[in-house]
Write a protein that holds these residues in place. Structure first.
Motif, PDB file in Angstrom:
ATOM      1  N   ILE A 231      -4.415  10.581  -8.261  1.00  0.00           N
ATOM      2  CA  ILE A 231      -3.805   9.824  -7.158  1.00  0.00           C
ATOM      3  C   ILE A 231      -4.691   8.646  -6.766  1.00  0.00           C
ATOM      4  O   ILE A 231      -4.183   7.562  -6.446  1.00  0.00           O
ATOM      5  CB  ILE A 231      -3.502  10.751  -5.959  1.00  0.00           C
ATOM      6  CG1 ILE A 231      -2.470  11.817  -6.363  1.00  0.00           C
ATOM      7  CG2 ILE A 231      -3.019   9.953  -4.755  1.00  0.00           C
ATOM      8  CD1 ILE A 231      -1.137  11.263  -6.870  1.00  0.00           C
ATOM      9  N   SER A 232      -6.011   8.814  -6.819  1.00  0.00           N
ATOM     10  CA  SER A 232      -6.916   7.686  -6.528  1.00  0.00           C
ATOM     11  C   SER A 232      -6.729   6.567  -7.538  1.00  0.00           C
ATOM     12  O   SER A 232      -6.734   5.380  -7.180  1.00  0.00           O
ATOM     13  CB  SER A 232      -8.370   8.162  -6.520  1.00  0.00           C
ATOM     14  OG  SER A 232      -8.596   9.053  -5.457  1.00  0.00           O
TER      15      SER A 232
ATOM     16  N   LEU B  70       0.544   7.346  -0.682  1.00  0.00           N
ATOM     17  CA  LEU B  70      -0.622   7.695  -1.498  1.00  0.00           C
ATOM     18  C   LEU B  70      -1.832   7.989  -0.622  1.00  0.00           C
ATOM     19  O   LEU B  70      -2.548   8.976  -0.843  1.00  0.00           O
ATOM     20  CB  LEU B  70      -0.931   6.574  -2.493  1.00  0.00           C
ATOM     21  CG  LEU B  70       0.106   6.364  -3.599  1.00  0.00           C
ATOM     22  CD1 LEU B  70      -0.151   5.054  -4.335  1.00  0.00           C
ATOM     23  CD2 LEU B  70       0.130   7.544  -4.560  1.00  0.00           C
ATOM     24  N   ASP B  71      -2.054   7.149   0.389  1.00  0.00           N
ATOM     25  CA  ASP B  71      -3.168   7.384   1.313  1.00  0.00           C
ATOM     26  C   ASP B  71      -2.974   8.704   2.061  1.00  0.00           C
ATOM     27  O   ASP B  71      -3.919   9.492   2.212  1.00  0.00           O
ATOM     28  CB  ASP B  71      -3.282   6.243   2.333  1.00  0.00           C
ATOM     29  CG  ASP B  71      -3.791   4.952   1.722  1.00  0.00           C
ATOM     30  OD1 ASP B  71      -4.354   4.979   0.605  1.00  0.00           O
ATOM     31  OD2 ASP B  71      -3.618   3.894   2.365  1.00  0.00           O
TER      32      ASP B  71
ATOM     33  N   ARG C 255       1.989   2.790  -0.771  1.00  0.00           N
ATOM     34  CA  ARG C 255       0.557   2.809  -0.456  1.00  0.00           C
ATOM     35  C   ARG C 255       0.269   3.788   0.683  1.00  0.00           C
ATOM     36  O   ARG C 255      -0.690   4.564   0.624  1.00  0.00           O
ATOM     37  CB  ARG C 255       0.075   1.401  -0.119  1.00  0.00           C
ATOM     38  CG  ARG C 255      -1.431   1.323  -0.017  1.00  0.00           C
ATOM     39  CD  ARG C 255      -1.930  -0.090   0.152  1.00  0.00           C
ATOM     40  NE  ARG C 255      -1.044  -0.865   1.017  1.00  0.00           N
ATOM     41  CZ  ARG C 255      -0.792  -2.151   0.843  1.00  0.00           C
ATOM     42  NH1 ARG C 255      -1.337  -2.808  -0.136  1.00  0.00           N
ATOM     43  NH2 ARG C 255      -0.001  -2.785   1.664  1.00  0.00           N
TER      44      ARG C 255
ATOM     45  N   LEU D  24      -3.746  11.687  -0.213  1.00  0.00           N
ATOM     46  CA  LEU D  24      -5.183  11.907  -0.383  1.00  0.00           C
ATOM     47  C   LEU D  24      -5.789  12.570   0.854  1.00  0.00           C
ATOM     48  O   LEU D  24      -6.618  13.482   0.737  1.00  0.00           O
ATOM     49  CB  LEU D  24      -5.892  10.587  -0.704  1.00  0.00           C
ATOM     50  CG  LEU D  24      -5.600  10.023  -2.093  1.00  0.00           C
ATOM     51  CD1 LEU D  24      -6.118   8.592  -2.214  1.00  0.00           C
ATOM     52  CD2 LEU D  24      -6.190  10.918  -3.178  1.00  0.00           C
TER      53      LEU D  24
ATOM     54  N   TRP E 253      -2.062   0.533  -7.653  1.00  0.00           N
ATOM     55  CA  TRP E 253      -1.050   0.031  -6.715  1.00  0.00           C
ATOM     56  C   TRP E 253      -1.648  -1.072  -5.841  1.00  0.00           C
ATOM     57  O   TRP E 253      -0.973  -2.060  -5.560  1.00  0.00           O
ATOM     58  CB  TRP E 253      -0.523   1.193  -5.867  1.00  0.00           C
ATOM     59  CG  TRP E 253       0.802   0.905  -5.275  1.00  0.00           C
ATOM     60  CD1 TRP E 253       1.054   0.587  -3.971  1.00  0.00           C
ATOM     61  CD2 TRP E 253       2.068   0.892  -5.934  1.00  0.00           C
ATOM     62  NE1 TRP E 253       2.391   0.377  -3.794  1.00  0.00           N
ATOM     63  CE2 TRP E 253       3.032   0.554  -4.977  1.00  0.00           C
ATOM     64  CE3 TRP E 253       2.468   1.128  -7.249  1.00  0.00           C
ATOM     65  CZ2 TRP E 253       4.383   0.454  -5.300  1.00  0.00           C
ATOM     66  CZ3 TRP E 253       3.807   1.027  -7.559  1.00  0.00           C
ATOM     67  CH2 TRP E 253       4.738   0.691  -6.585  1.00  0.00           C
ATOM     68  N   ALA E 254      -2.886  -0.905  -5.428  1.00  0.00           N
ATOM     69  CA  ALA E 254      -3.549  -1.911  -4.586  1.00  0.00           C
ATOM     70  C   ALA E 254      -3.703  -3.226  -5.335  1.00  0.00           C
ATOM     71  O   ALA E 254      -3.633  -4.302  -4.739  1.00  0.00           O
ATOM     72  CB  ALA E 254      -4.919  -1.397  -4.136  1.00  0.00           C
TER      73      ALA E 254
ATOM     74  N   ARG F 233      -3.483   4.909  -6.784  1.00  0.00           N
ATOM     75  CA  ARG F 233      -3.676   4.107  -5.559  1.00  0.00           C
ATOM     76  C   ARG F 233      -4.407   2.809  -5.879  1.00  0.00           C
ATOM     77  O   ARG F 233      -4.042   1.741  -5.399  1.00  0.00           O
ATOM     78  CB  ARG F 233      -4.449   4.939  -4.525  1.00  0.00           C
ATOM     79  CG  ARG F 233      -4.871   4.187  -3.266  1.00  0.00           C
ATOM     80  CD  ARG F 233      -3.675   3.716  -2.474  1.00  0.00           C
ATOM     81  NE  ARG F 233      -4.052   3.144  -1.190  1.00  0.00           N
ATOM     82  CZ  ARG F 233      -4.325   1.856  -0.978  1.00  0.00           C
ATOM     83  NH1 ARG F 233      -4.289   0.988  -1.971  1.00  0.00           N
ATOM     84  NH2 ARG F 233      -4.614   1.417   0.221  1.00  0.00           N
TER      85      ARG F 233
ATOM     86  N   GLU G 203       4.323  -1.275   0.583  1.00  0.00           N
ATOM     87  CA  GLU G 203       3.451  -0.715   1.617  1.00  0.00           C
ATOM     88  C   GLU G 203       3.739   0.766   1.837  1.00  0.00           C
ATOM     89  O   GLU G 203       2.831   1.551   2.097  1.00  0.00           O
ATOM     90  CB  GLU G 203       3.625  -1.484   2.926  1.00  0.00           C
ATOM     91  CG  GLU G 203       3.105  -2.900   2.860  1.00  0.00           C
ATOM     92  CD  GLU G 203       3.574  -3.753   4.032  1.00  0.00           C
ATOM     93  OE1 GLU G 203       4.651  -3.470   4.607  1.00  0.00           O
ATOM     94  OE2 GLU G 203       2.866  -4.709   4.355  1.00  0.00           O
TER      95      GLU G 203
ATOM     96  N   LEU H  92       7.243  10.396  -3.470  1.00  0.00           N
ATOM     97  CA  LEU H  92       6.804   9.324  -4.369  1.00  0.00           C
ATOM     98  C   LEU H  92       7.622   9.327  -5.651  1.00  0.00           C
ATOM     99  O   LEU H  92       8.056   8.278  -6.122  1.00  0.00           O
ATOM    100  CB  LEU H  92       5.314   9.497  -4.696  1.00  0.00           C
ATOM    101  CG  LEU H  92       4.336   9.162  -3.584  1.00  0.00           C
ATOM    102  CD1 LEU H  92       2.970   9.749  -3.871  1.00  0.00           C
ATOM    103  CD2 LEU H  92       4.259   7.656  -3.379  1.00  0.00           C
TER     104      LEU H  92
END
Length: 126
Positions: free
Chosen positions: A115-116, A33-34, A30, A37, A122-123, A119, A27, A69
């Motif tokens: 990065i998207s 990363l969020d 995540r 962005l 990772w999701a 992400r 988490e 990261l």
């Protein structure tokens, strides 16, 4: 205009701090990363408005997140995935610096794409 000392910002930071404290490593990545962005989009806005001091602070935040990261990677045991992520994070760091020096918001697009994609991958691990 909201600033860092208004009640909404304090609430938002407290909520973020609580989420981070309760987060497991998955988490946490995540969230980073969020956050990256979101901060890149702020950087874009500062570049477009030619707000150089704010842009510098924002780029620094982005670089700190990318380095955070990268520091979470286990390069000894993470195999090809960790090595690939290390290279991607290095690319993002260099691209951020270049975009900042050139003050070119379009130079942020490749970072957002990378990065998207990270992400999204990772999701899918969840």
């Amino acid at each position: 205009m909201l600033n860092e000392h208004d009640p909404f910002s304090a609430y938002k930071q407290t909520t973020l701090d609580a989420r981070a404290a309760a987060a497991n490593p998955h988490e946490m990545v995540r969230m980073l990363l969020d956050g990256l962005l979101e901060e890149i989009e702020r950087t874009r806005g500062f570049m477009e408005r030619k707000s150089f001091e704010d842009k510098g602070k924002s780029v620094n935040k982005c670089l700190n997140i990318v380095h955070g990261l990268d520091s979470m990677l286990d390069l000894e045991n993470g195999g090809e995935v960790a090595t690939s992520l290390n290279r991607l994070y290095d690319y993002c760091s260099r691209q951020l610096v270049s975009a900042s020096v050139e003050n070119n918001p379009d130079s942020l697009d490749p970072i957002i794409q990378v990065i998207s994609n990270v992400r999204a991958g990772w999701a899918n691990l969840n």
